[in-house]
Design an enzyme around this catalytic site. Structure first.
Site, PDB file in Angstrom:
ATOM      1  N   THR A 187       0.840  -1.202   0.000  1.00 28.53           N
ATOM      2  CA  THR A 187       0.000   0.000   0.000  1.00 28.53           C
ATOM      3  C   THR A 187       0.872   1.247   0.000  1.00 28.53           C
ATOM      4  OG1 THR A 187      -1.757  -1.138   1.159  1.00 28.53           O
ATOM      5  CG2 THR A 187      -1.629   1.221   1.532  1.00 28.53           C
ATOM      6  N   ARG A 215     -14.819  -6.462  -0.281  1.00 32.04           N
ATOM      7  CA  ARG A 215     -14.168  -6.155   1.015  1.00 32.04           C
ATOM      8  C   ARG A 215     -13.547  -4.748   0.957  1.00 32.04           C
ATOM      9  NH1 ARG A 215      -8.618  -4.797   2.547  1.00 32.04           N
ATOM     10  NH2 ARG A 215      -8.273  -5.536   4.667  1.00 32.04           N
ATOM     11  N   ASP A 218      -8.905  -0.635   5.667  1.00 31.42           N
ATOM     12  CA  ASP A 218      -8.819   0.551   6.534  1.00 31.42           C
ATOM     13  C   ASP A 218      -8.473   1.821   5.768  1.00 31.42           C
ATOM     14  OD1 ASP A 218      -6.302  -0.743   6.043  1.00 31.42           O
ATOM     15  OD2 ASP A 218      -5.389   0.641   7.478  1.00 31.42           O
ATOM     16  N   THR A 238      -0.644   1.214   7.078  1.00 29.41           N
ATOM     17  CA  THR A 238      -0.533   0.079   6.155  1.00 29.41           C
ATOM     18  C   THR A 238      -0.413  -1.206   6.956  1.00 29.41           C
ATOM     19  OG1 THR A 238       0.781  -0.963   4.418  1.00 29.41           O
ATOM     20  CG2 THR A 238       1.982   0.467   5.934  1.00 29.41           C
ATOM     21  N   GLY A 239      -1.084  -2.242   6.495  1.00 27.46           N
ATOM     22  CA  GLY A 239      -1.040  -3.511   7.222  1.00 27.46           C
ATOM     23  C   GLY A 239      -2.386  -4.204   7.135  1.00 27.46           C
TER      24      GLY A 239
HETATM   25  N1  ASP Z   1      -4.239  -1.826   4.858  1.00 29.36           N
HETATM   26  C1  ASP Z   1      -4.524  -2.349   3.551  1.00 29.36           C
HETATM   27  C2  ASP Z   1      -5.841  -3.075   3.603  1.00 29.36           C
HETATM   28  O1  ASP Z   1      -6.107  -3.761   4.578  1.00 29.36           O
HETATM   29  C3  ASP Z   1      -3.487  -3.283   3.021  1.00 29.36           C
HETATM   30  C4  ASP Z   1      -2.072  -2.820   3.156  1.00 29.36           C
HETATM   31  O2  ASP Z   1      -1.773  -1.841   3.773  1.00 29.36           O
HETATM   32  O3  ASP Z   1      -1.230  -3.496   2.603  1.00 29.36           O
HETATM   33  O4  ASP Z   1      -6.565  -3.018   2.666  1.00 29.36           O
END
Ligand code: ASP
Length: 328
Positions: A187, A215, A218, A238-239
């Site tokens: 991300t 889906r 966040d 991110t996560g």
């Molecule tokens: N936070 C992002 C999500 O859950 C994914 C990511 O940051 O890699 O969609």
């Protein structure tokens, strides 16, 4: 206290007082995703490409901020650049749903008036961050999703593409690799403080690999993956999005700063290392407070990140870039 003693104490305290009062002229932090990046960090081909992309992102943002441009302009320019760069899980190069389609999320928020815009699950707007800006400026809403958001973006004259545009031979190959090495994300996000003292935050993503269609993560949820408030901080996360939503991470950080009077670093550390943890809420965040102080903690193996700040009295900005724990 005699008059002379009072003056002496004031003179002694002066350096400390002026150091505290020194607000940075401008500052910016960028992330390119968090995850199990140990292989990436040591990859002789990918690591230099990622460092170079982060350097370019800093250059793009700093040109705007140094010229007196607004924080949101820097955030949008940086995120557009990263969305167009297939190295990242945003825009071209985004990850795929379990059904093999691309559904993108993005959000932008301004600290000066708490205005915000977000899109979720868009499939045809080339730069979702521009669609988020359009929602903020051209509609009475904060978030649009799915087909309605794609229609709105097209109506606003934003460039649209076929869903297959977001795939690249390289990303498809990486997606195969990601399936074997779980936990990698890419991300993108950017937070900036401009010369006028305004904060802005933006995040853009393809979401989690093999997410169920429909889906929403966040990133586009204001207060979870993205938040900005001139009275506290600008944050982009991110996560594993589900955990970042449950902990309202971005707003939570601003609230700790504002109400508990924690520093941005303390607030960020607490949330990433105590509220989320490496087993569950895997990931990281970038944050800037209203004085230009920076935090970029992560509880994953790595987080692609870059920061810069310019002190008012310094001739040049200070920059850092990292993928693993160490910064360059
Ligand atoms: N936070 C992002 C999500 O859950 C994914 C990511 O940051 O890699 O969609």
């Amino acid at each position: 206290m005699t008059k002379n003693l009072f003056i002496a104490v004031c003179l002694l305290l002066l350096p400390a007082i002026s150091a505290n009062a020194q607000k940075r002229e401008y500052a910016m932090v960028v992330h390119g995703g968090a995850g199990n990046l140990s292989a990436t960090e040591n990859d002789p081909v990918r690591a230099p490409l990622l460092y170079a992309a982060m350097d370019s992102a800093l250059l793009i943002g700093e040109n705007i901020l140094a010229g007196g441009g607004e924080a949101e302009k820097a955030v949008m320019a940086v995120i557009c650049y990263l969305e167009n760069n297939p190295l990242f899980n945003a825009g071209k190069g985004a990850t795929v749903t379990a059904e093999g389609a691309f559904e993108l999320d993005a959000a932008l928020m301004l600290g000066k008036d708490l205005s915000a815009g977000a899109v979720a699950g868009v499939k045809s707007v080339k730069n979702p961050i521009l669609a988020a800006y359009a929602v903020m400026t051209q509609s009475p809403h904060v978030m649009l999703s799915g087909t309605g958001a794609d229609h709105f973006a097209a109506e606003q004259g934003l460039e649209t593409v076929d869903n297959a545009y977001f795939a690249t031979p390289r990303t498809l190959e990486w997606i195969e690799q990601l399936k074997r090495e779980s936990g990698k994300n890419g991300t993108v996000g950017c937070v900036a403080l401009d010369k006028h003292g305004d904060l802005a935050a933006g995040t853009s993503t393809g979401g989690m690999l093999r997410k169920r269609w429909g889906r929403i993560g966040d990133a586009p949820v204001i207060g979870a993956g993205t938040y900005a408030d001139n009275q506290s901080c600008a944050v982009s996360c991110t996560g594993h999005g589900e955990y970042f939503i449950r902990h309202a991470v971005a707003f939570n950080l601003c609230a700790r700063y504002k109400y508990l009077h924690e520093s941005v670093a303390q607030a960020a550390e607490h949330i990433i290392h105590h509220e989320l943890n490496a087993d569950e809420g895997n990931g990281g965040l970038i944050a800037l407070d209203k004085d230009g102080n920076i935090a970029m903690p992560f509880n994953s193996v790595g987080m692609i990140r870059a920061s810069l700040y310019k002190e008012k009295t310094a001739p040049a900005s200070v920059r850092q870039v990292g993928i693993g724990k160490a910064l360059k």
